[in-house]
Design a protein around this motif. Structure first.
Motif, PDB file in Angstrom:
ATOM      1  N   ALA A 112       0.287   5.863  -0.287  1.00 36.60           N
ATOM      2  CA  ALA A 112      -0.482   7.061  -0.616  1.00 36.60           C
ATOM      3  C   ALA A 112       0.470   8.242  -0.569  1.00 36.60           C
ATOM      4  O   ALA A 112       1.308   8.341   0.337  1.00 36.60           O
ATOM      5  N   ASP A 126       0.837  -1.210   0.000  1.00 38.90           N
ATOM      6  CA  ASP A 126       0.000   0.000   0.000  1.00 38.90           C
ATOM      7  C   ASP A 126       0.863   1.247   0.000  1.00 38.90           C
ATOM      8  O   ASP A 126       1.907   1.285   0.671  1.00 38.90           O
ATOM      9  N   LEU A 149      -4.750  11.513   2.956  1.00 37.20           N
ATOM     10  CA  LEU A 149      -3.769  10.473   2.644  1.00 37.20           C
ATOM     11  C   LEU A 149      -3.601   9.507   3.816  1.00 37.20           C
ATOM     12  O   LEU A 149      -3.484   8.288   3.625  1.00 37.20           O
ATOM     13  N   TRP A 153     -13.377   2.631  -3.518  1.00 42.04           N
ATOM     14  CA  TRP A 153     -12.706   3.732  -2.825  1.00 42.04           C
ATOM     15  C   TRP A 153     -13.664   4.899  -2.581  1.00 42.04           C
ATOM     16  O   TRP A 153     -13.609   5.555  -1.527  1.00 42.04           O
ATOM     17  N   LEU A 203      -6.933  10.162  -5.089  1.00 43.54           N
ATOM     18  CA  LEU A 203      -7.479  10.202  -3.738  1.00 43.54           C
ATOM     19  C   LEU A 203      -8.903  10.765  -3.777  1.00 43.54           C
ATOM     20  O   LEU A 203      -9.119  11.884  -4.237  1.00 43.54           O
ATOM     21  N   THR A 251      -2.498   0.610  -4.454  1.00 43.72           N
ATOM     22  CA  THR A 251      -2.478  -0.644  -3.697  1.00 43.72           C
ATOM     23  C   THR A 251      -2.614  -1.796  -4.679  1.00 43.72           C
ATOM     24  O   THR A 251      -3.060  -1.620  -5.803  1.00 43.72           O
ATOM     25  N   ILE A 303      -3.509   7.243  -4.503  1.00 41.24           N
ATOM     26  CA  ILE A 303      -3.404   5.981  -3.763  1.00 41.24           C
ATOM     27  C   ILE A 303      -2.944   4.907  -4.739  1.00 41.24           C
ATOM     28  O   ILE A 303      -3.365   4.898  -5.893  1.00 41.24           O
ATOM     29  N   ALA A 358      -6.585   7.237   4.010  1.00 36.30           N
ATOM     30  CA  ALA A 358      -6.522   6.251   2.925  1.00 36.30           C
ATOM     31  C   ALA A 358      -5.655   5.065   3.306  1.00 36.30           C
ATOM     32  O   ALA A 358      -5.965   3.913   2.990  1.00 36.30           O
ATOM     33  N   MET A 359      -4.552   5.324   4.022  1.00 34.85           N
ATOM     34  CA  MET A 359      -3.673   4.229   4.435  1.00 34.85           C
ATOM     35  C   MET A 359      -4.120   3.561   5.730  1.00 34.85           C
ATOM     36  O   MET A 359      -3.772   2.412   5.988  1.00 34.85           O
TER      37      MET A 359
END
Length: 330
Positions: free
Chosen positions: A69, A67, A121, A284, A115, A89, A87, A124-125
């Motif tokens: 971001a 992963d 960010l 997402w 994103l 992944t 992002i 997101a992670m």
């Protein structure tokens, strides 16, 4: 930018090492887009990539991290420009292509998601691959008819990354969540995430698994697999579904055909790695809106540095991490 820090895994005939090193742009693989990585995260697969017999990494030296971001610093892909927050992944990231445990990454544009509005960010992670897997599981369950009025939803491995986020996402959508865990000390944590009931692993994975048992749950999110999955299948309600995404409980599933042909149970395989981009973006977007956990940064995620990462990677394989661990790169 020419020199920066990364976690490097190396294996020789006589030695195996995992440590933070200084690397350069010349060390990174080819790709359309260069990203300044702001955050990464810790996943079970990352832990496997950092042990000698994990069977994830094929060639060494290697930078793991499935992963990432961050912010685009340069791009040959017209879809992305300098300054874009993005992002990345899954696909080959952190498996055969240098990953997110690096202050910079260079990857193909086809692997990148802009994103979404509604996520930072860091958030997101905090979600990452685990959150994506949980969200995709719920999305597929709902596609197959699940709604809150249908009944209780079981989540196995509920204190792990996928499990914690699934509990929180389902609770936000007003499902009655039954969380299964082997950790008695974490019951309060699971209640805080929204679990209505908490049961032990032993109550889910029975010593003797019948072909069909009493019907308990409308659906299940199962990142465990193995005998646990077999036991769940025998107790899912008529026309219910199980979304399976993991194998921490093993790869052999001692079940029969009866749940499928006598109760119409659906077994849904959840693959986050090669999920098509159109669906990936849709998931997402849901993680930024109706599936965004309410206490993502407050309760589910903890932050560490690159230097603290080797210890976290060891702990995730031992089942010692709770929720999600976010790695701050820059």
């Amino acid at each position: 930018m020419n020199q920066f820090k990364a976690l490097v895994v190396n294996k020789t005939e006589t030695d195996f090492t995992v440590n933070v090193q200084t690397v350069s742009m010349n060390d990174l693989p080819e790709g359309d887009v260069v990203i300044k990585v702001v955050y990464s995260s810790v996943n079970y697969k990352d832990g496997l990539a950092c042990i000698p017999n994990g069977k994830i990494v094929k060639s060494y030296p290697f930078i793991p991290g499935i992963d990432l971001a961050g912010i685009v610093t340069s791009s040959n892909d017209p879809r992305f420009k300098e300054g874009d927050e993005v992002i990345a992944t899954s696909y080959e990231i952190g498996v055969s292509h240098y990953g997110g445990y690096s202050e910079y990454a260079r990857i193909p544009g086809d692997w990148i998601v802009p994103l979404p509005k509604g996520l930072t960010l860091k958030e997101a992670m905090a979600l990452g691959t685990a959150g994506f897997t949980a969200a995709l599981s719920i999305h597929r369950l709902e596609e197959n008819g699940l709604s809150p009025e249908k009944g209780k939803v079981l989540v196995t491995g509920a204190t792990g990354g996928v499990g914690s986020i699934a509990v929180s996402m389902l609770a936000k959508r007003n499902y009655h969540v039954v969380a299964s865990t082997g950790k008695e000390t974490e019951h309060e944590y699971l209640r805080e995430l929204g679990a209505k009931e908490i049961i032990s692993r032993e109550e889910v994975c029975l010593e003797q698994i019948r072909p069909l048992d009493k019907q308990y749950w409308a659906a299940a999110v199962d990142p465990v697999g193995g005998r646990t999955l077999a036991s769940i299948l025998s107790r899912i309600q008529y026309n219910g579904s199980v979304a399976v995404s993991g194998l921490t409980g093993g790869t052999d599933v001692p079940t029969t055909v009866f749940p499928f042909i006598l109760r119409g149970v659906n077994l849904l395989g959840i693959d986050s790695v090669y999920c098509p981009m159109e669906l990936r973006k849709q998931i997402w977007e849901r993680m930024a809106t109706d599936l965004k956990p309410d206490k993502l940064l407050e309760s589910i995620a903890q932050e560490i540095t690159l230097e603290q990462l080797p210890n976290a990677l060891s702990n995730i394989l031992k089942g010692k991490l709770r929720g999600r661990t976010v790695v701050k790169l820059s």
